[in-house]
Enzyme design. Structure first.
Site, PDB file in Angstrom:
ATOM      1  N   TYR A 145       0.851  -1.206   0.000  1.00  0.00           N
ATOM      2  CA  TYR A 145       0.000   0.000   0.000  1.00  0.00           C
ATOM      3  C   TYR A 145       0.885   1.255   0.000  1.00  0.00           C
ATOM      4  O   TYR A 145       1.699   1.432   0.919  1.00  0.00           O
ATOM      5  CB  TYR A 145      -0.885  -0.083   1.250  1.00  0.00           C
ATOM      6  CG  TYR A 145      -1.544   1.174   1.718  1.00  0.00           C
ATOM      7  CD1 TYR A 145      -2.351   1.933   0.872  1.00  0.00           C
ATOM      8  CD2 TYR A 145      -1.385   1.608   3.045  1.00  0.00           C
ATOM      9  CE1 TYR A 145      -2.976   3.090   1.341  1.00  0.00           C
ATOM     10  CE2 TYR A 145      -2.009   2.754   3.514  1.00  0.00           C
ATOM     11  CZ  TYR A 145      -2.793   3.497   2.650  1.00  0.00           C
ATOM     12  OH  TYR A 145      -3.405   4.634   3.113  1.00  0.00           O
ATOM     13  N   ASP A 230      -1.849  -5.816   9.459  1.00  0.00           N
ATOM     14  CA  ASP A 230      -2.876  -4.816   9.148  1.00  0.00           C
ATOM     15  C   ASP A 230      -4.043  -5.574   8.515  1.00  0.00           C
ATOM     16  O   ASP A 230      -3.964  -6.035   7.377  1.00  0.00           O
ATOM     17  CB  ASP A 230      -2.275  -3.774   8.188  1.00  0.00           C
ATOM     18  CG  ASP A 230      -3.271  -2.679   7.809  1.00  0.00           C
ATOM     19  OD1 ASP A 230      -4.487  -2.921   7.899  1.00  0.00           O
ATOM     20  OD2 ASP A 230      -2.828  -1.593   7.397  1.00  0.00           O
ATOM     21  N   ILE A 232      -7.164  -4.526   7.906  1.00  0.00           N
ATOM     22  CA  ILE A 232      -8.202  -3.557   7.561  1.00  0.00           C
ATOM     23  C   ILE A 232      -9.207  -4.106   6.538  1.00  0.00           C
ATOM     24  O   ILE A 232     -10.350  -3.673   6.488  1.00  0.00           O
ATOM     25  CB  ILE A 232      -7.550  -2.241   7.060  1.00  0.00           C
ATOM     26  CG1 ILE A 232      -8.571  -1.115   6.867  1.00  0.00           C
ATOM     27  CG2 ILE A 232      -6.754  -2.427   5.796  1.00  0.00           C
ATOM     28  CD1 ILE A 232      -7.971   0.254   6.568  1.00  0.00           C
ATOM     29  N   LYS A 272     -12.865   0.308   5.401  1.00  0.00           N
ATOM     30  CA  LYS A 272     -13.088  -0.560   4.236  1.00  0.00           C
ATOM     31  C   LYS A 272     -14.291  -1.477   4.445  1.00  0.00           C
ATOM     32  O   LYS A 272     -15.174  -1.547   3.605  1.00  0.00           O
ATOM     33  CB  LYS A 272     -11.836  -1.411   3.960  1.00  0.00           C
ATOM     34  CG  LYS A 272     -10.543  -0.631   3.962  1.00  0.00           C
ATOM     35  CD  LYS A 272     -10.477   0.409   2.863  1.00  0.00           C
ATOM     36  CE  LYS A 272      -9.213   1.247   2.980  1.00  0.00           C
ATOM     37  NZ  LYS A 272      -9.113   2.284   1.959  1.00  0.00           N
TER      38      LYS A 272
HETATM   39  C1  PLP Z   1      -3.562  -1.578   4.029  1.00  0.00           C
HETATM   40  C2  PLP Z   1      -4.111  -0.260   4.479  1.00  0.00           C
HETATM   41  N1  PLP Z   1      -3.831   0.188   5.700  1.00  0.00           N
HETATM   42  C3  PLP Z   1      -4.298   1.364   6.134  1.00  0.00           C
HETATM   43  C4  PLP Z   1      -5.087   2.172   5.338  1.00  0.00           C
HETATM   44  C5  PLP Z   1      -5.601   3.489   5.883  1.00  0.00           C
HETATM   45  O1  PLP Z   1      -6.943   3.377   6.242  1.00  0.00           O
HETATM   46  P1  PLP Z   1      -7.758   4.445   7.114  1.00  0.00           P
HETATM   47  O2  PLP Z   1      -8.695   5.133   6.188  1.00  0.00           O
HETATM   48  O3  PLP Z   1      -8.493   3.655   8.152  1.00  0.00           O
HETATM   49  O4  PLP Z   1      -6.779   5.370   7.734  1.00  0.00           O
HETATM   50  C6  PLP Z   1      -5.416   1.750   4.058  1.00  0.00           C
HETATM   51  C7  PLP Z   1      -6.249   2.585   3.184  1.00  0.00           C
HETATM   52  O5  PLP Z   1      -6.342   2.404   1.993  1.00  0.00           O
HETATM   53  C8  PLP Z   1      -4.916   0.496   3.618  1.00  0.00           C
HETATM   54  O6  PLP Z   1      -5.215   0.022   2.403  1.00  0.00           O
END
Ligand code: PLP
Length: 469
Positions: A145, A230, A232, A272
């Site tokens: 990312y 992570d 997410i 997400k």
């Molecule tokens: C792997 C990953 N980590 C963290 C984030 C950041 O997310 P947030 O909007 O919760 O700060 C993203 C956003 O695209 C992501 O893809």
């Protein structure tokens, strides 16, 4: 300038990456079905807009949660004055239960290990502040990312050392790649503090296999370093293989309450899975009480507002709603991903087989004029400026092989996706025609032995497009 801090002028933020430049180009000329039908379609933004109807219908049925009321009595003052940095207990409970539900209740989470943050961005940075500083490195599998350059490095001063993964095994992590990254960090005189993975992966859209997760646990045990997972995208897994959280691996391997257990940390967010990036709700889940205490103190720099917590605690405690939401979200993501994959197929483009996320990892190597990152940028510019699709080049995700792109599918309507695929298809056929013309002219040159100049111009596609409209 001389009076400003070095942070202001250093470029480790990564803002000049093509990932962010693409967003800027989109902002200048955004597609709109009615107002700007020839504008750029945003396919570089991992947003989940597929379930807003479910969220909105819940809001309509729960007016108390929206209007600062409990049992029809106003709690405005209570929320306005709420100052507990540890978060509303009801919200923390609802969030850990939701995290467990997403993982099929194979693991449970304890609110005492949870720290609320303003999104996963803040969670990742806070964790880095707890674990590393200048002179330290964190290992990250590629492609990764693009925001991590900002989140992990910029303000903390720590470095990222890539774990080089390749298409030969679907970009999976191997023991030798882990070891090579570790050696590379040492060669650069950096102290390795840990490994960070995203599971499911952004940008691959795949879940990590048990084998990879076991490998990671063995590696961090052996090297006595941290592991950040992570997660997410944990609620976006729409087909098999099922998602396996790092917490499940520790539990299955009976590693709870061991030393390695304390060095494993999970990052989560509602950006997400619930599609709420604007609400800025994230969390760190750590098994180390010292990390939890320090991160809690640091979280005062990025708290979640009390009205957000109040609203979401009501929503996430509604088990009938969460069950339906999780299941419908999976189905809609699956359907949408299928649409992207089949649209790409029609344009003669394939992608890495995926089962999660809000994007596909798309293979356009055959469209490059040469196997170089310059050619990747050249193709990307054509796709942004001529085809008018903002996608993210693999180089912005630190991919080591030119020609891969991340293409998002859940931040637009089905019709917009259809149009995007039509644009891409006609672009690819224009390249094939250009290549055919190139071949014909080459043959002609051989025959006539005349001198001529071949021009594969951006304009030729543009002209043909204009003609077709
Ligand atoms: C792997 C990953 N980590 C963290 C984030 C950041 O997310 P947030 O909007 O919760 O700060 C993203 C956003 O695209 C992501 O893809």
């Amino acid at each position: 300038m001389g009076l400003l801090s070095r942070k202001v002028t250093c470029n480790s933020h990564g803002q000049d990456s093509s990932y962010f430049l693409g967003w800027q180009e989109y902002e200048k000329n955004p597609y709109d079905e009615v107002k700007n039908p020839k504008g750029i379609i945003q396919m570089g933004l991992a947003e989940n807009q597929l379930c807003f109807d479910l969220l909105e219908s819940w809001l309509a049925k729960n007016p108390d949660a929206v209007s600062f009321k409990r049992e029809e009595q106003s709690i405005f003052k209570e929320l306005a004055l709420f100052q507990d940095y540890h978060g509303l207990p009801a919200f923390k409970k609802a969030l850990v239960d939701f995290m467990a539900e997403i993982r099929g209740n194979k693991v449970s989470f304890d609110t005492d290990h949870l720290v609320l943050t303003a999104g996963a961005t803040s969670a990742n940075e806070t964790l880095m502040f707890c674990l590393a500083e200048k002179g330290d490195a964190i290992l990250l599998p590629t492609p990764y990312y693009p925001g991590f350059d900002r989140d992990l490095k910029w303000r903390t001063g720590a470095e990222i050392v890539p774990i080089q993964c390749s298409s030969s095994n679907g970009f999976q992590i191997t023991e030798s790649a882990l070891e090579a990254a570790y050696q590379e960090a040492q060669r650069k005189n950096l102290r390795v503090k840990g490994v960070l993975v995203t599971n499911p992966s952004n940008p691959l859209g795949t879940t990590m296999s048990r084998n990879e997760l076991d490998l990671l646990v063995n590696f961090v045990t052996d090297k006595e370093i941290h592991l950040i997972s992570d997660e997410i995208y944990s609620g976006t897994v729409f087909s098999s293989p099922a998602f396996v959280s790092i917490m499940e691996v520790l539990k299955d391997r009976k590693l709870e309450n061991t030393q390695v257990w304390e060095r494993v940390h999970v990052v989560y967010s509602l950006s997400k899975d619930l599609g709420l990036p604007g609400f800025r709700v994230g969390a760190i889940y750590s098994n180390d009480p010292i990390v939890v205490a320090a991160a809690t103190k640091m979280s005062s720099f990025g708290l979640v507002s009390s009205q957000t917590q109040y609203l979401l605690s009501a929503m996430l405690s509604d088990k009938k709603f969460t069950k339906e939401y999780i299941s419908k979200n999976h189905k809609r993501l699956q359907k949408r991903q299928n649409k992207l994959v089949s649209g790409l197929e029609k344009a003669g483009i394939s992608c890495l087989e995926s089962n999660a996320g809000l994007f596909c990892w798309v293979d356009m190597r055959h469209l490059l004029s040469s196997n170089t990152f310059e050619a990747e940028m050249e193709l990307w510019k054509r796709i942004v400026y001529d085809v008018k699709l903002n996608i993210s080049p693999g180089s912005s995700c630190h991919c080591t092989e030119p020609g891969w792109f991340r293409v998002c599918f859940a931040n637009m309507s089905e019709d917009t996706l259809k149009l995007a695929m039509q644009r891409l298809k006609s672009f690819v056929s224009s390249i094939s025609i250009d290549n055919q013309t190139h071949q014909d002219l080459k043959n002609m040159r051989k025959k006539n032995r005349t001198k001529w100049v071949f021009r594969l111009s951006f304009q030729s596609f543009h002209d043909r497009e204009q003609g077709e409209r």
